[in-house]
Design a protein around this motif. Sequence first.
Motif, PDB file in Angstrom:
ATOM      1  N   LEU A 212       0.833  -1.194   0.000  1.00 45.66           N
ATOM      2  CA  LEU A 212       0.000   0.000   0.000  1.00 45.66           C
ATOM      3  C   LEU A 212       0.872   1.250   0.000  1.00 45.66           C
ATOM      4  O   LEU A 212       0.591   2.218  -0.723  1.00 45.66           O
ATOM      5  CB  LEU A 212      -0.930   0.003   1.216  1.00 45.66           C
ATOM      6  N   ASP A 226      -2.917   5.655 -12.532  1.00 47.87           N
ATOM      7  CA  ASP A 226      -2.963   4.234 -12.899  1.00 47.87           C
ATOM      8  C   ASP A 226      -1.593   3.832 -13.430  1.00 47.87           C
ATOM      9  O   ASP A 226      -1.260   4.066 -14.588  1.00 47.87           O
ATOM     10  CB  ASP A 226      -4.033   3.987 -13.958  1.00 47.87           C
ATOM     11  N   ARG A 240      -9.870 -11.278   2.086  1.00 47.10           N
ATOM     12  CA  ARG A 240     -10.368  -9.919   1.867  1.00 47.10           C
ATOM     13  C   ARG A 240      -9.222  -8.925   1.686  1.00 47.10           C
ATOM     14  O   ARG A 240      -9.421  -7.847   1.132  1.00 47.10           O
ATOM     15  CB  ARG A 240     -11.274  -9.498   3.021  1.00 47.10           C
ATOM     16  N   ASP A 243      -8.683  -7.605  -1.787  1.00 48.62           N
ATOM     17  CA  ASP A 243      -9.468  -6.448  -2.217  1.00 48.62           C
ATOM     18  C   ASP A 243      -8.695  -5.156  -1.972  1.00 48.62           C
ATOM     19  O   ASP A 243      -8.788  -4.204  -2.753  1.00 48.62           O
ATOM     20  CB  ASP A 243     -10.792  -6.388  -1.448  1.00 48.62           C
ATOM     21  N   ARG A 244      -7.907  -5.137  -0.925  1.00 45.28           N
ATOM     22  CA  ARG A 244      -7.184  -3.913  -0.574  1.00 45.28           C
ATOM     23  C   ARG A 244      -6.061  -3.620  -1.573  1.00 45.28           C
ATOM     24  O   ARG A 244      -5.742  -2.450  -1.828  1.00 45.28           O
ATOM     25  CB  ARG A 244      -6.638  -4.013   0.847  1.00 45.28           C
ATOM     26  N   ARG A 246      -6.291  -4.187  -4.726  1.00 39.07           N
ATOM     27  CA  ARG A 246      -7.015  -3.591  -5.849  1.00 39.07           C
ATOM     28  C   ARG A 246      -7.398  -2.146  -5.532  1.00 39.07           C
ATOM     29  O   ARG A 246      -7.244  -1.253  -6.371  1.00 39.07           O
ATOM     30  CB  ARG A 246      -8.282  -4.411  -6.150  1.00 39.07           C
ATOM     31  N   GLU A 247      -7.858  -1.929  -4.318  1.00 39.86           N
ATOM     32  CA  GLU A 247      -8.245  -0.579  -3.914  1.00 39.86           C
ATOM     33  C   GLU A 247      -7.044   0.363  -3.897  1.00 39.86           C
ATOM     34  O   GLU A 247      -7.191   1.571  -4.131  1.00 39.86           O
ATOM     35  CB  GLU A 247      -8.902  -0.625  -2.528  1.00 39.86           C
ATOM     36  N   ALA A 248      -5.853  -0.189  -3.638  1.00 41.07           N
ATOM     37  CA  ALA A 248      -4.637   0.628  -3.576  1.00 41.07           C
ATOM     38  C   ALA A 248      -4.162   1.063  -4.958  1.00 41.07           C
ATOM     39  O   ALA A 248      -3.297   1.940  -5.068  1.00 41.07           O
ATOM     40  CB  ALA A 248      -3.531  -0.146  -2.870  1.00 41.07           C
ATOM     41  N   GLY A 249      -4.695   0.436  -6.004  1.00 38.33           N
ATOM     42  CA  GLY A 249      -4.334   0.868  -7.345  1.00 38.33           C
ATOM     43  C   GLY A 249      -3.620  -0.157  -8.193  1.00 38.33           C
ATOM     44  O   GLY A 249      -3.267   0.135  -9.343  1.00 38.33           O
ATOM     45  N   VAL A 292     -11.902 -10.336  -7.890  1.00 35.11           N
ATOM     46  CA  VAL A 292     -11.524  -8.977  -7.497  1.00 35.11           C
ATOM     47  C   VAL A 292     -10.943  -8.194  -8.667  1.00 35.11           C
ATOM     48  O   VAL A 292     -11.322  -7.048  -8.925  1.00 35.11           O
ATOM     49  CB  VAL A 292     -10.504  -9.007  -6.334  1.00 35.11           C
TER      50      VAL A 292
END
Length: 404
Positions: A212, A226, A240, A243-244, A246-249, A292
């Motif tokens: 992250l 991106d 789970r 998922d983080r 992916r959320e981090a970019g 995800v």
Amino acid sequence: MTAQQIGLKDRLWKELALKAELNTDGAAISREALAFIAPGVKTQEQVHTLFEMDFEIHDDELPAYFRLDHGLVVPFRWNPDARHRIVLDGNRTIVVKDDEQLAEAHFPARPAYYGQKTSDGAAMATIGSLGSDRQFFVAYSNECSYKDKGEDCLFCNINFTKDTYGEKSGIFWKTAKQIGETYAEVHRQGLVDHVNITGGVIPERRELEYYLDVADAIRKHSGVEDFNGTAVVAAPIDLRNLDRFREAGYRTVGLNLEFWDKGIYNAICPGKARDSGGWDHWLRAIEYSVGVFGHGNVRSNFVAGTEPKKSLLAGIQHLADKGAVGTASIWCPNPGSDLEGHRAPEPQWYLDLGHRIAAIWKKAGFTWANLYDSNASVDTLQHDIWRIEAETLPIFQRDAVAAE
């Protein structure tokens, strides 16, 4: 298909066969040729930040890779006893075997950023290396928690590489800031389309927080939202956490299963078999990741050559059916690994495997963007086969222009 296209493909298949030999058997290089190409000065040098992939350890600066006449890329694997040798012929470097000239070896110029430093004085070349197809490869550490338990993967020499080459070769823990600054410079120079972040297996919470931080640093220093990153991670116990990432970019993720046969996996990867939930949990993590990141945006690599081809292909097919890209690397019996001194299969074994994998990819509906984005390198035999069959290698465009 025109006669010209057929002729070009025939030449590429021959060049691919030579590449397979150079991958499995390595190549020697003469002192004169090495002095002429001057890796680390004129041409791009190897950076030891993850594995020693040569057949023997060395003190000399060696080249990272070279291109053959039609553009296929060959990672340089130094083997002083190899039948294939790279020698100097005037102002050309030539691949010879038993004194027969086979092809010219074209070595890439050293990237400009390799001579630059981060704000804290670290050589940027040691922070992230540049692949042949605009791919930025970061090995943030050679720390692998399996070492302390005596459970290293038997094919792996990540800890040996650190002990042998040490910080003088750029083997140290990279900070998020160093990675962000180096990526920003590589991006400024217009050299990068994809980022691969990897390292040894570390505790789950620490790994997640680090990735992250790296994503934040890349965006902060480069201004790129991106950055097309692949996070190569261990299967988290708490799925789970994927998922983080992916959320981090991160656009894609890599979870390397290594072997499809459970018995072989348990014997060769004792640490992975006992931690991170074992083989079954790694597979669940791969399948969860597809949900995800999406179809074709998850990669799992196999060490090809230490389990039967039938088993390996069953794994590649299973993953493809689930929407994950299975890849196969040519096994190098790395110095310092427990399998040092063993032999990889014959080149033809790998060529057949590459054709079968490329066919699985095509049937699964993977696009070139999937195969490029989710992988650390597209210099594999299966990637070459895909592009030869699809006629998308740069040589096809050059050949078409020349014919006009």
